[in-house]
Design a protein around this motif. Structure first.
Motif, PDB file in Angstrom:
ATOM      1  N   SER A 145       0.848  -1.196   0.000  1.00 17.52           N
ATOM      2  CA  SER A 145       0.000   0.000   0.000  1.00 17.52           C
ATOM      3  C   SER A 145       0.878   1.239   0.000  1.00 17.52           C
ATOM      4  O   SER A 145       1.931   1.273   0.662  1.00 17.52           O
ATOM      5  N   ALA A 146       0.446   2.259  -0.704  1.00 13.50           N
ATOM      6  CA  ALA A 146       1.233   3.486  -0.783  1.00 13.50           C
ATOM      7  C   ALA A 146       1.478   4.077   0.601  1.00 13.50           C
ATOM      8  O   ALA A 146       2.542   4.636   0.862  1.00 13.50           O
ATOM      9  N   ARG A 147       0.507   3.934   1.507  1.00 11.98           N
ATOM     10  CA  ARG A 147       0.667   4.508   2.844  1.00 11.98           C
ATOM     11  C   ARG A 147       1.766   3.817   3.643  1.00 11.98           C
ATOM     12  O   ARG A 147       2.287   4.381   4.602  1.00 11.98           O
ATOM     13  N   ASP A 148       2.127   2.590   3.266  1.00 10.99           N
ATOM     14  CA  ASP A 148       3.130   1.839   4.015  1.00 10.99           C
ATOM     15  C   ASP A 148       4.556   2.087   3.513  1.00 10.99           C
ATOM     16  O   ASP A 148       5.515   1.560   4.093  1.00 10.99           O
ATOM     17  N   LEU A 149       4.690   2.860   2.455  1.00  6.73           N
ATOM     18  CA  LEU A 149       6.021   3.177   1.939  1.00  6.73           C
ATOM     19  C   LEU A 149       6.699   4.206   2.828  1.00  6.73           C
ATOM     20  O   LEU A 149       6.046   5.008   3.507  1.00  6.73           O
ATOM     21  N   SER A 150       8.037   4.207   2.805  1.00  6.75           N
ATOM     22  CA  SER A 150       8.772   5.281   3.476  1.00  6.75           C
ATOM     23  C   SER A 150       8.516   6.586   2.734  1.00  6.75           C
ATOM     24  O   SER A 150       8.030   6.595   1.592  1.00  6.75           O
ATOM     25  N   GLY A 152      10.642   8.572   1.402  1.00  4.45           N
ATOM     26  CA  GLY A 152      11.441   8.603   0.185  1.00  4.45           C
ATOM     27  C   GLY A 152      10.832   7.758  -0.917  1.00  4.45           C
ATOM     28  O   GLY A 152      10.821   8.151  -2.089  1.00  4.45           O
ATOM     29  N   GLN A 153      10.308   6.587  -0.549  1.00  3.17           N
ATOM     30  CA  GLN A 153       9.669   5.712  -1.541  1.00  3.17           C
ATOM     31  C   GLN A 153       8.397   6.351  -2.092  1.00  3.17           C
ATOM     32  O   GLN A 153       8.094   6.214  -3.283  1.00  3.17           O
ATOM     33  N   GLN A 154       7.680   7.061  -1.253  1.00  4.38           N
ATOM     34  CA  GLN A 154       6.488   7.763  -1.729  1.00  4.38           C
ATOM     35  C   GLN A 154       6.860   8.850  -2.734  1.00  4.38           C
ATOM     36  O   GLN A 154       6.150   9.054  -3.729  1.00  4.38           O
ATOM     37  N   ARG A 155       7.976   9.526  -2.495  1.00  2.54           N
ATOM     38  CA  ARG A 155       8.415  10.559  -3.440  1.00  2.54           C
ATOM     39  C   ARG A 155       8.767   9.923  -4.787  1.00  2.54           C
ATOM     40  O   ARG A 155       8.432  10.463  -5.842  1.00  2.54           O
ATOM     41  N   VAL A 156       9.435   8.786  -4.746  1.00  2.00           N
ATOM     42  CA  VAL A 156       9.790   8.095  -5.990  1.00  2.00           C
ATOM     43  C   VAL A 156       8.529   7.632  -6.711  1.00  2.00           C
ATOM     44  O   VAL A 156       8.424   7.747  -7.943  1.00  2.00           O
ATOM     45  N   LEU A 157       7.552   7.122  -5.960  1.00  2.00           N
ATOM     46  CA  LEU A 157       6.294   6.702  -6.574  1.00  2.00           C
ATOM     47  C   LEU A 157       5.605   7.890  -7.247  1.00  2.00           C
ATOM     48  O   LEU A 157       5.058   7.753  -8.353  1.00  2.00           O
ATOM     49  N   GLY A 158       5.630   9.042  -6.615  1.00  2.00           N
ATOM     50  CA  GLY A 158       5.039  10.232  -7.219  1.00  2.00           C
ATOM     51  C   GLY A 158       5.692  10.576  -8.546  1.00  2.00           C
ATOM     52  O   GLY A 158       5.012  10.977  -9.504  1.00  2.00           O
ATOM     53  N   GLY A 178      13.242  15.357   2.935  1.00  2.00           N
ATOM     54  CA  GLY A 178      12.950  14.280   3.867  1.00  2.00           C
ATOM     55  C   GLY A 178      13.586  12.948   3.548  1.00  2.00           C
ATOM     56  O   GLY A 178      13.323  11.955   4.237  1.00  2.00           O
ATOM     57  N   MET A 179      14.442  12.896   2.521  1.00  2.00           N
ATOM     58  CA  MET A 179      15.076  11.632   2.145  1.00  2.00           C
ATOM     59  C   MET A 179      16.353  11.388   2.929  1.00  2.00           C
ATOM     60  O   MET A 179      17.038  12.330   3.335  1.00  2.00           O
ATOM     61  N   THR A 180      16.667  10.107   3.117  1.00  2.00           N
ATOM     62  CA  THR A 180      17.951   9.741   3.689  1.00  2.00           C
ATOM     63  C   THR A 180      19.037   9.922   2.624  1.00  2.00           C
ATOM     64  O   THR A 180      18.741  10.089   1.434  1.00  2.00           O
ATOM     65  N   GLU A 183      18.723   7.274  -0.056  1.00  2.00           N
ATOM     66  CA  GLU A 183      17.570   7.533  -0.918  1.00  2.00           C
ATOM     67  C   GLU A 183      17.880   8.658  -1.904  1.00  2.00           C
ATOM     68  O   GLU A 183      17.474   8.602  -3.077  1.00  2.00           O
ATOM     69  N   LYS A 184      18.599   9.668  -1.442  1.00  2.00           N
ATOM     70  CA  LYS A 184      18.982  10.763  -2.330  1.00  2.00           C
ATOM     71  C   LYS A 184      19.896  10.262  -3.451  1.00  2.00           C
ATOM     72  O   LYS A 184      19.727  10.644  -4.613  1.00  2.00           O
ATOM     73  N   ASP A 185      20.824   9.407  -3.099  1.00  2.00           N
ATOM     74  CA  ASP A 185      21.734   8.863  -4.118  1.00  2.00           C
ATOM     75  C   ASP A 185      20.961   8.094  -5.183  1.00  2.00           C
ATOM     76  O   ASP A 185      21.236   8.219  -6.382  1.00  2.00           O
ATOM     77  N   ARG A 186      19.990   7.292  -4.744  1.00  2.00           N
ATOM     78  CA  ARG A 186      19.200   6.508  -5.702  1.00  2.00           C
ATOM     79  C   ARG A 186      18.347   7.413  -6.587  1.00  2.00           C
ATOM     80  O   ARG A 186      18.196   7.161  -7.788  1.00  2.00           O
ATOM     81  N   LEU A 187      17.806   8.493  -5.986  1.00  2.00           N
ATOM     82  CA  LEU A 187      16.982   9.391  -6.780  1.00  2.00           C
ATOM     83  C   LEU A 187      17.833  10.178  -7.773  1.00  2.00           C
ATOM     84  O   LEU A 187      17.390  10.437  -8.901  1.00  2.00           O
ATOM     85  N   VAL A 188      19.037  10.549  -7.381  1.00  2.00           N
ATOM     86  CA  VAL A 188      19.949  11.207  -8.327  1.00  2.00           C
ATOM     87  C   VAL A 188      20.160  10.316  -9.548  1.00  2.00           C
ATOM     88  O   VAL A 188      20.084  10.776 -10.705  1.00  2.00           O
TER      89      VAL A 188
END
Length: 250
Positions: A145-150, A152-158, A178-180, A183-188
């Motif tokens: 469920s989207a609500r159960d994501l961290s 950072g994961q919710q930002r990626v889903l968006g 709000g990312m660790t 998580e920032k490295d992965r999003l980059v």
């Protein structure tokens, strides 16, 4: 070639001029940062680009076409897509369902396809969902469920939902908030891949370290005006940028 151009864009709310005569160009295939202290006009400028606000003066062009009169939805259909500071998700639905909703919302498929459950449509939709899950590295979370994501994961889903619209220009509003560090490295890496696939990215972000490592060009706003623009190195060395952030006089 400019994927996005602003020409003398101004927005006044009564006596308050939030954006004042902003002119800038975003090169196709680039990652362009928009930074500035709180209240500089960054979010208002994003709203002007996407059509949520209409400018008091000036013009917005997408790939050379004047889109200033167009609504937000029409701009999105032409490839100008935005995410928001607060991630807008269906919290009780799964990750895969959220992405599927994104495909339907931007018209990749019709309501009749949805209701009659055309097998060809369902198959094409599922393929697209799988591609987006893989690209955003959310495959293992497809049934969560989207609500159960961290956060950072919710930002990626968006962002994955925004990619469902096949944007030509993707506007990201504080995607790293709000990312660790990991998580920032992965999003980059994800944003660099999005750019490699042909999408131009414009982002508002307060994380200066990430902006400096990611962006090709950075525009600095202060009090609604362009203070300076250039490479990360140019911005880093500009004497007035630190003054703007610290509220001191150069």
């Amino acid at each position: 070639m400019k994927a996005l151009s602003l020409n003398g864009v101004t927005k006044a709310f009564g006596g308050l001029v939030a954006v004042n005569d902003v002119t800038l160009g975003v090169e196709a295939g680039s990652i362009h940062g928009l930074i500035g202290p709180n209240g500089a006009g960054k979010t208002t400028l994003f709203s002007l680009i996407t059509g949520f606000y209409r400018p008091t003066a000036g013009r917005v062009e997408l790939n050379g076409e004047d889109v200033t009169p167009l609504s937000t939805s029409l701009r999105a259909r032409k490839g100008l897509v935005r995410t928001f500071q607060g991630t807008v998700l269906f919290p009780d639905q799964t990750v895969a369902q959220n992405i599927a909703n994104g495909l339907l919302a931007i018209g990749r498929g019709s309501w009749s396809d949805w209701f009659i459950e055309s097998s060809a449509y369902k198959h094409a939709q599922q393929e697209e969902v799988e591609k987006l899950l893989t690209f955003s590295r959310l495959t293992d979370l497809r049934n969560a469920s989207a609500r159960d994501l961290s956060h950072g994961q919710q930002r990626v889903l968006g962002i994955a939902i925004a990619l469902a619209a096949a944007p030509k220009v993707l506007l990201l509003d504080e995607p790293f908030t709000g990312m660790t560090a990991s998580e920032k490295d992965r999003l980059v890496e994800m944003l660099q891949d999005i750019r490699k696939n042909g999408t131009t990215i414009v982002l508002v972000e307060h994380d200066m370290r990430t902006v400096m490592r990611l962006c090709d060009v950075i525009t600095v706003l202060n009090f609604g005006r362009v203070l300076t623009e250039g490479t990360p190195e140019h911005v880093r060395r500009h004497p007035e940028v630190m003054s703007a952030y610290l509220g001191t006089t150069a």
